[in-house]
Scaffold this active site. Structure first.
Site, mmCIF file in Angstrom:
data_model
loop_
_atom_site.group_PDB
_atom_site.id
_atom_site.type_symbol
_atom_site.label_atom_id
_atom_site.label_comp_id
_atom_site.label_asym_id
_atom_site.label_seq_id
_atom_site.Cartn_x
_atom_site.Cartn_y
_atom_site.Cartn_z
ATOM 1 N N ASN A 213 0.792 -1.134 -0.002
ATOM 2 C CA ASN A 213 0.130 -0.091 -0.012
ATOM 3 C C ASN A 213 0.913 1.063 0.107
ATOM 4 O O ASN A 213 1.840 1.088 0.246
ATOM 5 C CB ASN A 213 -0.999 -0.166 0.948
ATOM 6 C CG ASN A 213 0.002 -0.109 2.512
ATOM 7 O OD1 ASN A 213 0.415 1.074 2.771
ATOM 8 N ND2 ASN A 213 -0.257 -1.181 3.182
ATOM 9 N N ASP A 282 -4.079 -6.611 4.708
ATOM 10 C CA ASP A 282 -4.962 -7.395 5.265
ATOM 11 C C ASP A 282 -5.032 -9.046 4.723
ATOM 12 O O ASP A 282 -5.654 -9.848 5.343
ATOM 13 C CB ASP A 282 -6.600 -6.895 5.061
ATOM 14 C CG ASP A 282 -6.885 -5.753 5.635
ATOM 15 O OD1 ASP A 282 -6.491 -5.513 6.917
ATOM 16 O OD2 ASP A 282 -7.544 -4.709 4.991
ATOM 17 N N LYS A 292 10.808 -16.732 -9.692
ATOM 18 C CA LYS A 292 9.921 -15.651 -10.696
ATOM 19 C C LYS A 292 8.914 -16.308 -11.343
ATOM 20 O O LYS A 292 9.169 -17.452 -12.066
ATOM 21 C CB LYS A 292 10.687 -14.755 -11.593
ATOM 22 C CG LYS A 292 10.178 -13.852 -12.114
ATOM 23 C CD LYS A 292 10.805 -13.173 -12.902
ATOM 24 C CE LYS A 292 9.979 -11.865 -13.946
ATOM 25 N NZ LYS A 292 10.849 -11.152 -14.778
ATOM 26 N N PHE A 328 -5.343 3.346 14.530
ATOM 27 C CA PHE A 328 -5.358 4.099 13.663
ATOM 28 C C PHE A 328 -6.616 3.657 12.682
ATOM 29 O O PHE A 328 -6.429 2.343 12.504
ATOM 30 C CB PHE A 328 -4.218 4.636 12.732
ATOM 31 C CG PHE A 328 -3.606 5.871 13.291
ATOM 32 C CD1 PHE A 328 -3.365 6.951 12.695
ATOM 33 C CD2 PHE A 328 -2.645 5.665 14.372
ATOM 34 C CE1 PHE A 328 -2.690 7.921 13.279
ATOM 35 C CE2 PHE A 328 -1.878 6.566 14.821
ATOM 36 C CZ PHE A 328 -1.857 7.751 14.305
ATOM 37 N N LYS A 342 -14.210 -0.231 15.189
ATOM 38 C CA LYS A 342 -12.653 -0.685 15.451
ATOM 39 C C LYS A 342 -12.167 -0.549 16.797
ATOM 40 O O LYS A 342 -11.570 -1.586 17.400
ATOM 41 C CB LYS A 342 -11.623 -0.031 14.290
ATOM 42 C CG LYS A 342 -10.463 -0.635 14.531
ATOM 43 C CD LYS A 342 -9.408 -0.001 13.364
ATOM 44 C CE LYS A 342 -8.231 -0.612 13.237
ATOM 45 N NZ LYS A 342 -7.314 -0.059 12.133
ATOM 46 N N LYS A 346 -11.712 -4.135 19.067
ATOM 47 C CA LYS A 346 -10.241 -4.560 19.303
ATOM 48 C C LYS A 346 -9.694 -3.950 20.511
ATOM 49 O O LYS A 346 -8.266 -4.072 20.858
ATOM 50 C CB LYS A 346 -9.312 -3.863 17.930
ATOM 51 C CG LYS A 346 -9.806 -4.250 16.727
ATOM 52 C CD LYS A 346 -9.080 -3.681 15.691
ATOM 53 C CE LYS A 346 -9.528 -3.867 14.071
ATOM 54 N NZ LYS A 346 -9.842 -5.345 13.871
#
Length: 404
Positions: A213, A282, A292, A328, A342, A346
């Site tokens: 990301n 995730d 490869k 966050f 969240k 959590k």
């Protein structure tokens, strides 16, 4: 408010070692922060750096030993006026001779008397030949400086100007600036052990391809640095980023979500505060090819992925009553409802929620706009540079810990 937006008065004392040639670079670093800089230049230091250069870069008069007792300079009592003006005093480089005078409280030179007269933090950066540095007299003098309350920062190792190799190099400008920031910060986190996770994770499909990301790690790195400024003992668990490791912080480098899980769980056992600022993937591939993967003329490829472990939930399940867990939530829609879910599911004590679609917020931005939510349901919106936001997050964390 971060230190970068405060007008700090820094008095840079330059003594007569070869590393004095770096003084203009150091002055420039503080000027770029917006700090006010004044310089004391010893007689021997003038052999290595021009007073005119330092005066031009600092936009202030450079004070020299001959000003101490002269008719012109002495009438201004510079050792008192400079001592009272300074928020922090930096001696860089500090020669063996200067260390010996400071250790016995000498006051015959401008630098010596200014240090005696100031109540500001004094940072000493020894820089000299390695044999001089390790001479028993020098070691004893540096120890005495620490006992007097001065902060003595160890020199770097490497090639020295004298031809030797070893410890004795003046640290880079960035280290000097970071130590100065810490010296003028409020030390309200001393005695606390802090762990911050930062950056992205990578999940490899084969040796050359991975899914990740856009996280830059800037928010997590700002949290780690500002906690260190405020006196905390800090560990940074970081995924792959392009930034250099922050000074003063222990760094654990990881790649995958499983790596970060292992490191975070291990560090959770001994910390007071854990902040999950990393952007953890995730999913991971069900299998990783050792070689490869070739296209082989195919038009498409099918891949299968499985869930990565939920690190925040795991940490929440093992959190002790005296520990604080901060998370966050980077969202593109339903910001508050997603962040609240969240926070509760959590076991977090505080969550920082930011809308990735909002300008000046999210991945790789220099700024952030965040809404803080706690378990009591209170909301607080904060914004600014990521260092500003980090400081405000720490303010809120300390408030929460004060209530518990």
């Amino acid at each position: 408010m971060s230190l970068g937006s405060k007008k700090i008065n820094v008095l840079l004392c330059v003594t007569g070692g070869i590393a004095a040639y770096k003084a203009p670079h150091i002055v420039r670093g503080f000027v770029q922060l917006g700090w006010n800089v004044k310089v004391i230049l010893t007689d021997s230091a003038e052999a290595f750096v021009s007073p005119m250069v330092l005066a031009t870069l600092s936009s202030n008069r450079v004070w020299m030993d001959r000003d101490f007792l002269s008719i012109d300079g002495g009438s201004q009592i510079p050792h008192i006026s400079l001592a009272e003006w300074a928020d922090v005093v930096i001696i860089a480089p500090c020669t063996a001779d200067t260390a010996s005078r400071l250790a016995v409280g000498a006051g015959g030179k401008l630098l010596d008397s200014t240090v005696l007269a100031t109540k500001a933090p004094v940072l000493v950066f020894p820089a000299m030949n390695v044999n001089m540095l390790y001479h028993p007299a020098t070691r004893d003098n540096l120890k005495k400086l620490q006992e007097l309350g001065y902060e003595v920062i160890d020199p770097d190792s490497g090639d020295l100007a004298c031809g030797y190799e070893g410890q004795g190099r003046l640290p880079d400008r960035e280290v000097i600036v970071e130590e100065a920031k810490r010296a003028v910060s409020m030390r309200d986190m001393e005695g606390l052990s802090v762990v911050v996770t930062a950056g992205p994770t990578r999940e490899f499909m084969d040796p050359v391809r991975f899914i990740s990301n856009p996280s830059s790690g800037k928010m997590g790195y700002s949290l780690a640095k500002t906690a260190w400024y405020r006196g905390a003992d800090v560990e940074l668990i970081t995924g792959p980023v392009s930034m250099s490791s922050p000074h003063g912080v222990r760094v654990t480098k990881v790649v995958s979500a499983l790596d970060m899980m292992d490191a975070a769980v291990e560090s959770m056992a001994g910390c007071d505060i854990m902040v999950k600022a990393a952007a953890v993937g995730d999913y991971r591939f069900t299998s990783v090819s050792e070689k490869k993967i070739k296209r082989k003329g195919t038009d498409s490829v099918e891949i299968t992925m499985i869930n990565n472990p939920d690190i925040a939930a795991k940490l929440g399940s093992i959190k002790k009553p005296d520990q604080t867990l901060v998370g966050f939530a980077a969202e593109t829609d339903n910001l508050l409802s997603n962040a609240t879910e969240k926070l509760n599911s959590k076991g977090l004590d505080l969550i920082a929620a930011n809308d990735l679609t909002e300008e000046g917020s999210g991945f790789d931005s220099e700024t952030n706009n965040v809404t803080l939510l706690d378990r009591e349901g209170s909301l607080k919106k904060i914004s600014g540079t990521k260092e500003d936001v980090a400081d405000m997050i720490w303010d809120r964390v300390l408030e929460i810990r004060g209530k518990s």
